[in-house]
Design a protein around this motif. Structure first.
Motif, PDB file in Angstrom:
ATOM      1  N   LYS A   2      28.316  35.978  44.096  1.00 54.18           N
ATOM      2  CA  LYS A   2      29.416  36.688  45.007  1.00 54.18           C
ATOM      3  C   LYS A   2      28.835  38.114  45.303  1.00 54.18           C
ATOM      4  CE  LYS A   2      33.544  34.187  43.843  1.00 54.18           C
ATOM      5  NZ  LYS A   2      34.775  34.275  43.107  1.00 54.18           N
ATOM      6  N   LEU A   3      28.936  38.514  46.547  1.00 55.98           N
ATOM      7  CA  LEU A   3      28.845  39.832  46.824  1.00 55.98           C
ATOM      8  C   LEU A   3      29.947  40.626  47.064  1.00 55.98           C
ATOM      9  CD1 LEU A   3      25.903  39.389  49.426  1.00 55.98           C
ATOM     10  CD2 LEU A   3      25.548  40.229  46.911  1.00 55.98           C
ATOM     11  N   TRP A   4      30.144  41.909  46.328  1.00 55.33           N
ATOM     12  CA  TRP A   4      31.279  42.609  46.502  1.00 55.33           C
ATOM     13  C   TRP A   4      31.188  43.864  47.159  1.00 55.33           C
ATOM     14  CZ3 TRP A   4      35.625  40.426  44.738  1.00 55.33           C
ATOM     15  CH2 TRP A   4      35.648  39.380  44.139  1.00 55.33           C
ATOM     16  N   GLU A   5      32.030  44.456  47.910  1.00 56.43           N
ATOM     17  CA  GLU A   5      31.837  45.588  48.538  1.00 56.43           C
ATOM     18  C   GLU A   5      32.833  46.625  47.823  1.00 56.43           C
ATOM     19  OE1 GLU A   5      33.217  47.261  53.093  1.00 56.43           O
ATOM     20  OE2 GLU A   5      32.103  45.454  53.043  1.00 56.43           O
ATOM     21  N   TYR A   6      32.619  47.759  47.584  1.00 58.09           N
ATOM     22  CA  TYR A   6      33.273  48.623  46.857  1.00 58.09           C
ATOM     23  C   TYR A   6      33.895  49.963  47.600  1.00 58.09           C
ATOM     24  CZ  TYR A   6      32.314  45.916  42.954  1.00 58.09           C
ATOM     25  OH  TYR A   6      32.086  44.897  41.890  1.00 58.09           O
ATOM     26  N   ARG A   7      34.954  50.298  47.461  1.00 61.26           N
ATOM     27  CA  ARG A   7      35.513  51.765  48.048  1.00 61.26           C
ATOM     28  C   ARG A   7      35.952  52.830  47.188  1.00 61.26           C
ATOM     29  NH1 ARG A   7      32.539  50.736  51.978  1.00 61.26           N
ATOM     30  NH2 ARG A   7      33.302  50.355  53.897  1.00 61.26           N
ATOM     31  N   ASP A  40      42.975  44.936  54.885  1.00 61.07           N
ATOM     32  CA  ASP A  40      41.506  44.462  55.264  1.00 61.07           C
ATOM     33  C   ASP A  40      40.829  43.672  54.266  1.00 61.07           C
ATOM     34  OD1 ASP A  40      41.839  45.921  57.539  1.00 61.07           O
ATOM     35  OD2 ASP A  40      40.934  47.951  56.508  1.00 61.07           O
ATOM     36  N   GLY A  41      41.767  43.056  53.088  1.00 59.33           N
ATOM     37  CA  GLY A  41      41.142  42.340  52.138  1.00 59.33           C
ATOM     38  C   GLY A  41      40.800  43.077  50.726  1.00 59.33           C
ATOM     39  N   TYR A  42      40.824  44.345  50.932  1.00 57.39           N
ATOM     40  CA  TYR A  42      40.637  45.090  49.570  1.00 57.39           C
ATOM     41  C   TYR A  42      41.494  45.020  48.471  1.00 57.39           C
ATOM     42  CZ  TYR A  42      36.799  47.563  51.855  1.00 57.39           C
ATOM     43  OH  TYR A  42      35.552  47.673  52.600  1.00 57.39           O
ATOM     44  N   GLU A  43      41.151  44.789  47.192  1.00 57.37           N
ATOM     45  CA  GLU A  43      41.721  44.774  46.023  1.00 57.37           C
ATOM     46  C   GLU A  43      41.714  46.101  45.117  1.00 57.37           C
ATOM     47  OE1 GLU A  43      41.946  42.086  41.915  1.00 57.37           O
ATOM     48  OE2 GLU A  43      40.758  41.667  43.815  1.00 57.37           O
ATOM     49  N   LEU A  44      42.807  46.611  44.631  1.00 61.27           N
ATOM     50  CA  LEU A  44      42.930  47.765  43.941  1.00 61.27           C
ATOM     51  C   LEU A  44      42.502  47.251  42.587  1.00 61.27           C
ATOM     52  CD1 LEU A  44      43.259  50.820  43.512  1.00 61.27           C
ATOM     53  CD2 LEU A  44      45.652  50.393  42.843  1.00 61.27           C
ATOM     54  N   ILE A  45      41.497  47.924  41.892  1.00 61.06           N
ATOM     55  CA  ILE A  45      40.834  47.440  40.690  1.00 61.06           C
ATOM     56  C   ILE A  45      40.885  48.426  39.520  1.00 61.06           C
ATOM     57  CG2 ILE A  45      39.341  45.616  41.548  1.00 61.06           C
ATOM     58  CD1 ILE A  45      37.016  47.732  41.210  1.00 61.06           C
ATOM     59  N   ASN A  46      41.441  50.069  39.736  1.00 62.75           N
ATOM     60  CA  ASN A  46      41.596  50.710  38.857  1.00 62.75           C
ATOM     61  C   ASN A  46      41.903  51.935  39.493  1.00 62.75           C
ATOM     62  OD1 ASN A  46      41.542  51.952  36.257  1.00 62.75           O
ATOM     63  ND2 ASN A  46      39.465  52.052  36.146  1.00 62.75           N
ATOM     64  N   THR A  63      41.827  58.942  41.619  1.00 65.13           N
ATOM     65  CA  THR A  63      40.753  58.249  42.062  1.00 65.13           C
ATOM     66  C   THR A  63      41.063  56.880  42.079  1.00 65.13           C
ATOM     67  OG1 THR A  63      39.122  59.922  41.035  1.00 65.13           O
ATOM     68  CG2 THR A  63      38.228  57.867  41.763  1.00 65.13           C
ATOM     69  N   PHE A  64      40.994  56.129  43.208  1.00 66.04           N
ATOM     70  CA  PHE A  64      41.109  54.814  43.410  1.00 66.04           C
ATOM     71  C   PHE A  64      39.915  54.039  43.604  1.00 66.04           C
ATOM     72  CE2 PHE A  64      44.969  57.116  44.966  1.00 66.04           C
ATOM     73  CZ  PHE A  64      46.080  56.340  44.284  1.00 66.04           C
ATOM     74  N   PHE A  65      39.619  52.943  42.817  1.00 62.05           N
ATOM     75  CA  PHE A  65      38.800  52.102  43.216  1.00 62.05           C
ATOM     76  C   PHE A  65      39.056  50.878  43.611  1.00 62.05           C
ATOM     77  CE2 PHE A  65      37.727  55.079  39.515  1.00 62.05           C
ATOM     78  CZ  PHE A  65      36.624  55.223  39.924  1.00 62.05           C
ATOM     79  N   LEU A  66      38.513  50.514  44.784  1.00 65.64           N
ATOM     80  CA  LEU A  66      38.820  49.220  45.492  1.00 65.64           C
ATOM     81  C   LEU A  66      37.712  48.100  45.616  1.00 65.64           C
ATOM     82  CD1 LEU A  66      40.343  51.853  47.595  1.00 65.64           C
ATOM     83  CD2 LEU A  66      42.043  49.769  47.285  1.00 65.64           C
ATOM     84  N   LYS A  67      37.929  46.722  45.633  1.00 62.27           N
ATOM     85  CA  LYS A  67      36.732  46.008  46.044  1.00 62.27           C
ATOM     86  C   LYS A  67      37.177  44.714  46.810  1.00 62.27           C
ATOM     87  CE  LYS A  67      37.385  42.776  42.300  1.00 62.27           C
ATOM     88  NZ  LYS A  67      36.550  42.113  41.352  1.00 62.27           N
ATOM     89  N   LYS A  68      36.326  44.232  47.562  1.00 63.66           N
ATOM     90  CA  LYS A  68      36.812  43.168  48.314  1.00 63.66           C
ATOM     91  C   LYS A  68      35.421  42.192  48.413  1.00 63.66           C
ATOM     92  CE  LYS A  68      35.650  43.688  53.198  1.00 63.66           C
ATOM     93  NZ  LYS A  68      36.349  43.729  54.621  1.00 63.66           N
ATOM     94  N   GLU A  69      35.398  41.078  48.641  1.00 57.99           N
ATOM     95  CA  GLU A  69      34.301  39.975  48.618  1.00 57.99           C
ATOM     96  C   GLU A  69      33.695  40.054  49.934  1.00 57.99           C
ATOM     97  OE1 GLU A  69      33.173  35.492  47.164  1.00 57.99           O
ATOM     98  OE2 GLU A  69      35.401  36.320  46.875  1.00 57.99           O
ATOM     99  N   ARG A  70      32.331  40.228  49.946  1.00 57.60           N
ATOM    100  CA  ARG A  70      31.836  40.028  51.357  1.00 57.60           C
ATOM    101  C   ARG A  70      31.467  38.588  51.640  1.00 57.60           C
ATOM    102  NH1 ARG A  70      27.837  44.904  51.942  1.00 57.60           N
ATOM    103  NH2 ARG A  70      26.515  43.156  52.169  1.00 57.60           N
TER     104      ARG A  70
END
Length: 70
Positions: A2-7, A40-46, A63-70
């Motif tokens: 899996k590839l992840w995109e982070y914000r 947009d499909g992002y999930e808050l992870i921390n 600080t918010f860390f978000l990720k979504k699967e690419r």
């Protein structure tokens, strides 16, 4: 694999009594932005809250860390 995109998004806020309205408005804006990321499909992870060193003000950095699967 899996590839992840982070914000990472950072916002400041104050706990001073005179800043209640500003803090409330900013919290609403942050919730709207995070909601848009969720659409947009992002999930808050921390979320991390850190105190900004300043003797006169009670300022914090969120600080918010978000990720979504690419």
């Amino acid at each position: 694999m899996k590839l992840w995109e982070y914000r990472i998004k950072q916002y400041t806020y104050s706990l001073n009594e005179e800043d209640i309205q500003i803090r409330s408005r900013k919290n609403y804006e942050v919730e709207e932005i995070l909601s848009d990321f969720g659409k947009d499909g992002y999930e808050l992870i921390n979320e991390i809250k850190e105190k900004i060193i300043n003797k006169k003000k009670k300022d914090y950095l969120r600080t918010f860390f978000l990720k979504k699967e690419r």
